[in-house]
Scaffold this active site. Structure first.
Site, PDB file in Angstrom:
ATOM      1  N   GLY A   9      16.925   4.132  24.371  1.00 21.13           N
ATOM      2  CA  GLY A   9      17.882   4.372  23.260  1.00 21.13           C
ATOM      3  C   GLY A   9      17.733   5.634  22.435  1.00 21.13           C
ATOM      4  O   GLY A   9      18.838   5.813  21.718  1.00 21.13           O
ATOM      5  N   GLU A  67      11.175   3.207  27.726  1.00 19.58           N
ATOM      6  CA  GLU A  67      12.039   3.079  28.866  1.00 19.58           C
ATOM      7  C   GLU A  67      13.419   4.206  28.519  1.00 19.58           C
ATOM      8  O   GLU A  67      14.612   3.727  28.578  1.00 19.58           O
ATOM      9  CB  GLU A  67      12.810   1.656  28.965  1.00 19.58           C
ATOM     10  CG  GLU A  67      11.891   0.654  28.957  1.00 19.58           C
ATOM     11  CD  GLU A  67      12.327  -0.826  28.974  1.00 19.58           C
ATOM     12  OE1 GLU A  67      13.500  -0.798  28.676  1.00 19.58           O
ATOM     13  OE2 GLU A  67      11.606  -1.769  29.385  1.00 19.58           O
ATOM     14  N   PRO A  68      13.145   5.384  28.258  1.00 16.58           N
ATOM     15  CA  PRO A  68      14.139   6.362  27.941  1.00 16.58           C
ATOM     16  C   PRO A  68      15.030   6.508  29.116  1.00 16.58           C
ATOM     17  O   PRO A  68      14.336   6.819  30.433  1.00 16.58           O
ATOM     18  CB  PRO A  68      13.220   7.501  27.255  1.00 16.58           C
ATOM     19  CG  PRO A  68      12.217   7.556  28.133  1.00 16.58           C
ATOM     20  CD  PRO A  68      11.749   5.990  28.471  1.00 16.58           C
ATOM     21  N   GLY A  69      16.259   6.972  28.965  1.00 14.49           N
ATOM     22  CA  GLY A  69      17.144   7.417  30.225  1.00 14.49           C
ATOM     23  C   GLY A  69      17.670   8.622  29.429  1.00 14.49           C
ATOM     24  O   GLY A  69      17.306   9.705  29.983  1.00 14.49           O
ATOM     25  N   ARG A 101      32.314   8.025  30.802  1.00 13.90           N
ATOM     26  CA  ARG A 101      31.976   7.768  29.324  1.00 13.90           C
ATOM     27  C   ARG A 101      33.277   8.041  28.406  1.00 13.90           C
ATOM     28  O   ARG A 101      33.230   7.397  27.558  1.00 13.90           O
ATOM     29  CB  ARG A 101      30.767   8.702  28.883  1.00 13.90           C
ATOM     30  CG  ARG A 101      29.614   8.442  29.705  1.00 13.90           C
ATOM     31  CD  ARG A 101      28.219   8.968  29.411  1.00 13.90           C
ATOM     32  NE  ARG A 101      27.831   8.690  28.127  1.00 13.90           N
ATOM     33  CZ  ARG A 101      28.104   8.891  26.697  1.00 13.90           C
ATOM     34  NH1 ARG A 101      28.474   9.872  26.578  1.00 13.90           N
ATOM     35  NH2 ARG A 101      27.753   8.109  25.736  1.00 13.90           N
ATOM     36  N   CYS A 146      45.933   8.559  37.722  1.00 20.44           N
ATOM     37  CA  CYS A 146      47.250   7.749  37.050  1.00 20.44           C
ATOM     38  C   CYS A 146      46.454   6.788  35.964  1.00 20.44           C
ATOM     39  O   CYS A 146      47.061   5.551  36.186  1.00 20.44           O
ATOM     40  CB  CYS A 146      47.935   7.186  37.826  1.00 20.44           C
ATOM     41  SG  CYS A 146      48.337   8.330  39.464  1.00 20.44           S
ATOM     42  N   GLU A 147      46.014   7.118  34.985  1.00 22.24           N
ATOM     43  CA  GLU A 147      45.665   6.130  33.890  1.00 22.24           C
ATOM     44  C   GLU A 147      45.547   7.012  32.633  1.00 22.24           C
ATOM     45  O   GLU A 147      45.181   8.127  32.246  1.00 22.24           O
ATOM     46  CB  GLU A 147      44.034   5.645  33.918  1.00 22.24           C
ATOM     47  CG  GLU A 147      44.009   4.489  35.142  1.00 22.24           C
ATOM     48  CD  GLU A 147      43.458   3.320  34.806  1.00 22.24           C
ATOM     49  OE1 GLU A 147      43.566   2.992  33.858  1.00 22.24           O
ATOM     50  OE2 GLU A 147      43.056   2.804  35.792  1.00 22.24           O
TER      51      GLU A 147
END
Ligand code: LLP
Length: 403
Positions: free
Chosen positions: A233, A267-269, A306, A337-338
């Site tokens: 986190g 548990e770092p990402g 993201r 197309c969004e």
């Protein structure tokens, strides 16, 4: 990532030459940033030498995980696929923890067979399922229990995990029950208390609070946990804003460890891989519509979701810096197309030209790993850059693979 003679470079290689040689969109990673992040992470917590388990979900490139493994890191996995990938990268099973609220029987069986360090349990039903499988196979399984500490991580709502209304972990009452359950079980060995309160956390105070909660619960339950898994986190600075105060987080843990004799797991990402990644894209068109100038890139929300999913901001840099630097307002969008297929907007940006190359920054975490083939768009190539060397670490998908 720096400008040399007004040309943007990742390590010693210009973004422009990368685009020319490998095409766009391309994910590029800086090896030296990765090395630096890992060394800093270790240094920040060297007073208690934690086991660092890289959160594989943040980046699932096999070759990157192999590099991460060389620095001695383990892995935090959340599916059989991630566990297989971590093992394929050569990570020692005794450095692998398995998290997640919905592990299937097949996944549990696989994890037990591979003798990983810990399965972190998140419910009564799951603990019973693990025990059932262990009993049939006449095995003893090392587990952790994930506590929901009801702590607000003060981060985006979508990536908060530690409040009582979130689906993760168990509350203190169930936690006590499960500890007692394990004490009586012949097949479960309870070794760990785990928590993870959210992602992209920039304020150390929620971590302090979380540690207070854990401290209180351990005293109450009166059980000696060999491991305390504090999750990941740790946030990074996407737009040059605030940074997490590691010193304060570390001293809170040191204080905690004076009272509890446990080994810490992280548990770092994002903090390991986030700022190592760059998404290089080409401007297809520039389109003026009223007051708005849309820069239409050949990268889209399928490559980097993201911004669309969390309203996240990523800085965007031109590959060549020119004199008149802050003259145009631009909204960078993809061709899908969004309406949500947009990256960042800037009020003042240097004037750009069609066919020019731009770079979206800090996309190493949850960039490629969250990418998709939406609109039948092939996944981008991935490159690892070390000094002047460029290595293809994943080939670009071909359209015929998607037919
Ligand atoms: N451990 C557990 C149990 C997790 O659920 C996560 C992330 C991590 C560790 C790693 O967290 P990190 O150190 O990377 O913050 N897709 C979102 C982030 C989702 C995080 C999910 N869990 C984003 O792009 O911001």
């Amino acid at each position: 990532m720096k400008y040399f003679n007004n040309k943007l470079k990742i390590e010693n290689v210009s973004v422009h030459s990368l685009a020319r040689k490998y095409g766009t969109p391309s994910y590029c990673y800086s090896f030296n940033r990765l090395k630096n992040n890992i060394n800093c992470f270790k240094k920040n917590f060297n007073s208690f030498a934690p086991l660092i388990c890289f959160a594989v979900k943040s980046n699932t490139n096999l070759n990157l995980i192999k590099e991460i493994k060389k620095f001695g890191l383990g892995a935090d996995v959340v599916s059989m696929g991630e566990l297989m990938l971590a093992l394929k990268a050569g990570i020692n099973p005794k450095k692998i923890v398995f998290s997640g609220i919905g592990k299937t029987s097949k996944e549990i069986e696989f994890a037990i067979n591979k003798k990983i360090l810990l399965i972190n349990v998140e419910s009564r039903s799951e603990i019973k399922e693990i025990e059932r499988i262990a009993k049939i196979r006449n095995k003893k399984v090392d587990i952790g229990i994930r506590l929901n500490p009801n702590t607000d991580a003060k981060t985006l709502r979508q990536i908060s995990t530690g409040k009582k209304e979130n689906k993760f972990g168990v509350n203190d009452k169930i936690f006590f029950d499960l500890v007692n359950y394990c004490k009586k079980s012949k097949n479960l060995i309870l070794k760990c208390l785990s928590v993870h309160i959210g992602s992209q956390i920039l304020d150390h105070k929620p971590y302090e609070k979380m540690l207070q909660v854990i401290d209180r619960i351990i005293r109450k339950v009166n059980y000696n946990f060999e491991f305390i898994d504090l999750g990941g986190g740790m946030g990074i600075s996407y737009m040059g804003n605030k940074e997490l105060n590691y010193k304060k987080y570390c001293s809170a843990i040191n204080k905690f460890l004076k009272k509890h004799n446990s080994k810490i797991i992280f548990e770092p990402g994002r903090s390991i891989i986030g700022n190592t990644g760059f998404l290089i894209a080409k401007i297809i068109y520039i389109k003026k519509n009223g007051k708005k100038n849309f820069v239409i890139l050949d990268a889209a929300m399928n490559d980097l979701i993201r911004p669309a999913l969390y309203g996240a901001h990523h800085n965007i840099l031109p590959s060549e810096r020119r004199n008149k630097r802050f003259v145009k307002n631009y909204e960078f969008v993809g061709p899908i197309c969004e309406t949500t297929d947009r990256f960042s907007s800037f009020k003042k940006f240097q004037e750009l030209k069609e066919k020019e190359i731009v770079t979206i920054c800090d996309v190493g975490a949850y960039g490629m790993s969250l990418s998709s083939n939406y609109n039948i768009r092939p996944k981008a190539i991935e490159l690892l850059i070390n000094g002047s060397k460029v290595r293809i670490i994943k080939k670009r998908q071909k359209l015929n693979e998607l037919m």
